[in-house]
Design an enzyme around this catalytic site. Structure first.
Site, mmCIF file in Angstrom:
data_model
loop_
_atom_site.group_PDB
_atom_site.id
_atom_site.type_symbol
_atom_site.label_atom_id
_atom_site.label_comp_id
_atom_site.label_asym_id
_atom_site.label_seq_id
_atom_site.Cartn_x
_atom_site.Cartn_y
_atom_site.Cartn_z
ATOM 1 N N GLY A 102 0.815 -1.214 0.000
ATOM 2 C CA GLY A 102 0.000 0.000 0.000
ATOM 3 C C GLY A 102 0.848 1.263 0.000
ATOM 4 C CE LYS A 157 7.259 -0.110 5.796
ATOM 5 N NZ LYS A 157 7.622 -1.114 6.805
ATOM 6 N NE ARG A 203 11.144 -3.426 3.152
ATOM 7 C CZ ARG A 203 9.972 -3.631 3.748
ATOM 8 N NH1 ARG A 203 9.853 -3.505 5.045
ATOM 9 N NH2 ARG A 203 8.909 -3.926 3.046
ATOM 10 N NE ARG A 217 5.505 -8.061 1.698
ATOM 11 C CZ ARG A 217 5.774 -7.182 2.647
ATOM 12 N NH1 ARG A 217 5.249 -7.347 3.847
ATOM 13 N NH2 ARG A 217 6.510 -6.128 2.401
ATOM 14 C CG ASP A 230 0.327 -8.870 6.253
ATOM 15 O OD1 ASP A 230 -0.309 -9.542 7.077
ATOM 16 O OD2 ASP A 230 0.553 -7.665 6.403
HETATM 17 P P1 AMP Z 1 1.762 -3.190 8.086
HETATM 18 O O1 AMP Z 1 0.937 -3.198 9.312
HETATM 19 O O2 AMP Z 1 2.729 -2.022 8.002
HETATM 20 O O3 AMP Z 1 2.453 -4.485 7.844
HETATM 21 O O4 AMP Z 1 0.771 -2.934 6.872
HETATM 22 C C1 AMP Z 1 -0.340 -3.746 6.587
HETATM 23 C C2 AMP Z 1 -0.922 -3.343 5.269
HETATM 24 O O5 AMP Z 1 -1.336 -1.994 5.301
HETATM 25 C C3 AMP Z 1 0.020 -3.455 4.081
HETATM 26 O O6 AMP Z 1 -0.734 -3.845 2.979
HETATM 27 C C4 AMP Z 1 0.537 -2.057 3.940
HETATM 28 O O7 AMP Z 1 0.990 -1.773 2.638
HETATM 29 C C5 AMP Z 1 -0.689 -1.248 4.295
HETATM 30 N N1 AMP Z 1 -0.346 0.082 4.817
HETATM 31 C C6 AMP Z 1 0.179 0.380 6.027
HETATM 32 N N2 AMP Z 1 0.341 1.720 6.147
HETATM 33 C C7 AMP Z 1 -0.079 2.274 4.993
HETATM 34 C C8 AMP Z 1 -0.158 3.607 4.494
HETATM 35 N N3 AMP Z 1 0.215 4.651 5.216
HETATM 36 N N4 AMP Z 1 -0.637 3.778 3.249
HETATM 37 C C9 AMP Z 1 -1.031 2.736 2.499
HETATM 38 N N5 AMP Z 1 -0.994 1.478 2.903
HETATM 39 C C10 AMP Z 1 -0.521 1.231 4.129
HETATM 40 MG MG MG Z 2 3.575 -5.181 6.496
#
Ligand code: AMP
Ligand code: MG
Length: 491
Positions: A100, A121, A184, A191, A260
């Protein structure tokens, strides 16, 4: 033109990019360019990580490098994309996640013929951003950057962090913060959830293509065997088990072990609300968003297996269920063997003997009872006598009883004190990334754009086992104010 085969800049900026993931069918990703950041500045760059791409300091401090880091310049040959994946988040299946806010630029093969995938990222919205903004805040970027490089120096498999670009662009979390992008590096960003998405969609052809891609790229030893998929699963299960044994031994808590966030290569991936164990408490929950304590320290080994089970389930179209179970059955042995070896090494035991497991578990029991700082205790035990370790215990007589057993255990293998202390110092770090250390660096960066503390911490943590006399205070237990630091999923 003179030939400059070792000139890394040629690779990074002169069409040196490849992107094998982009050769996979379009269902695996969405092509998307990073969103530029206005007036970016270099926050920090890891020379150790830069060396993986054969980049020298002149290049990593160049304008074009900063622009690449910020997502403002897509190097020629790169094919930016957001990867598709699903995942079990806190036990619940989410059918579509995907990058995302992460954008894969492509891959560079270095002078040693190693292939590194570069991912930004926080580089802006992607088709998988759902309702979020695609950005990362400076705070979380600094934490991931420092911890990736610190884990590597601790000898723990991890994604690497090359550098951070910051900008004044506001990003709204609980309060307004500013944007940053982390670059990164990993051999692969695939994953467990990358497999789960195709399994859930019953796209078995894609599932097979992904498995073939990963095996070909990263598990060549499985190729050509009649049971390649099963061998691959066994390898992932065992790598995951060993990784988590390393986390437990060093006292690392990941915080969000969703599928994930589980690397198919057994790397520590996606640093969010992580923490290092301080006052030892097996039930420690480092993530303030984890109300149930699903990802508490003591649960990590079980969650690792649970996550492997989700991967195995996703692979059932390729491997029959009985063989999946046989692969999963390898987890416990791999974990226990690695964990026992690591804990023996922490105690300086050169041989394995009966009763070692209770010697370790009784010691951990004492640490828990006294709330002793985990890192400080093992480092103290690595010193000339057990006095320093004893001083850390409130109940001296209980420790003395344990120390007597330890002494006779050492005698049983005729342990040489000098050799043992040297070995112990090489495995019991003096410095880990305590939350309060990161917090000081974050506040200086946020409030004054002073990034010097990030560089100082990076240099310190790149040598976690060395005595660094100027940095004694960085090895101290957390100050009182550290109790107020709450790390959560917000990043
Ligand atoms: P995480 O908890 O960081 O592993 O993220 C879980 C999911 O949410 C993944 O698909 C990330 O890409 C998405 N995600 C987390 N933060 C953001 C953000 N600020 N904008 C878009 N997607 C996000
Ligand atoms: Mg993640």
């Amino acid at each position: 033109m003179p030939a400059t085969p070792q000139n890394s800049n040629m690779r990074l900026f002169d069409n040196g990019f490849d992107n094998r993931f982009a050769r996979l069918p379009p269902a695996f990703y969405r092509r998307i360019d990073p969103t530029p950041l206005a007036a970016p500045y270099l926050v920090s760059v890891s020379n150790d990580a830069a060396a993986l791409l054969d980049l020298d300091a002149a290049e990593t401090h160049s304008e074009r490098f900063l622009n690449m880091l910020a997502g403002n310049l897509v190097p020629p040959g790169a094919e930016p994309l957001a990867m598709l994946y699903a995942g079990h988040q806190f036990g619940t299946f989410v059918p579509q996640l995907g990058d995302g806010r992460a954008i894969l630029l492509g891959e560079i093969v270095n002078a040693k013929r190693e292939r590194w995938t570069l991912q930004l990222k926080g580089a802006g919205e992607t088709p998988f951003s759902r309702t979020a903004d695609g950005r990362a805040v400076l705070r979380s970027t600094i934490r991931e950057y420092l911890c990736s490089e610190a884990m590597h120096a601790l000898g723990i498999p991890t994604t690497r962090a090359l550098g951070i670009a910051g900008a004044d662009e506001p990003v709204y979390r609980e309060t307004p913060e500013t944007a940053a992008v982390l670059l990164r590096l990993a051999p692969s960003h695939v994953r467990f959830g990358s497999f789960e998405v195709f399994y859930a969609r019953q796209q078995h052809e894609n599932l097979k293509l992904l498995a073939d891609h990963v095996i070909e790229e990263h598990f060549p030893q499985c190729l050509g065997t009649p049971d390649a998929y099963e061998q691959f699963l066994i390898e992932v299960v065992e790598r995951t088990a060993r990784l988590i044994a390393q986390w437990q031994a060093v006292g690392f808590c990941h915080g969000v072990m969703n599928t994930d966030n589980m690397s198919i290569l057994g790397l520590t991936l996606d640093y969010g609300p992580f923490g290092f164990m301080e006052a030892f408490n097996p039930g420690h929950i480092c993530n303030h968003s984890d109300d149930q304590g699903r990802y508490a320290y003591e649960n990590q080994p079980y969650i690792g297996l649970w996550n492997c089970s989700r991967l195995a389930q996703a692979l059932t179209p390729l491997i029959d269920a009985e063989k999946c179970n046989a692969a999963l059955a390898r987890y416990e042995g791999a974990f226990l063997e690695k964990h026992a070896a690591l804990m023996r090494a922490k105690l300086g035991l050169a041989q394995a003997m009966e009763g070692d497991d209770t010697l370790v578990s009784d010691l951990l029991g004492l640490l828990a009872e006294h709330g002793t700082d985990y890192t400080i205790f093992f480092r103290a035990l690595s010193r000339d006598s057990t006095d320093a370790a004893r001083d850390l215990m409130a109940n001296r007589s209980a420790f003395d009883a344990w120390a007597t057993r330890y002494a006779s255990r050492l005698a049983a293998e005729s342990s040489n004190d000098t050799d043992r202390h040297a070995r112990m110092k090489a495995v019991n770090p003096k410095y880990v990334l305590r939350n309060h250390l990161a917090q000081v660096a974050i506040e200086k960066a946020e409030q004054h754009k002073d990034f010097s503390e990030i560089d100082r911490l990076l240099a310190l943590l790149q040598h976690p086992f060395d005595e660094q006399p100027d940095f004694e205070t960085y090895a101290a237990p957390p100050p009182d104010w550290a109790k107020d630091i709450a790390v959560s999923c917000s990043s």
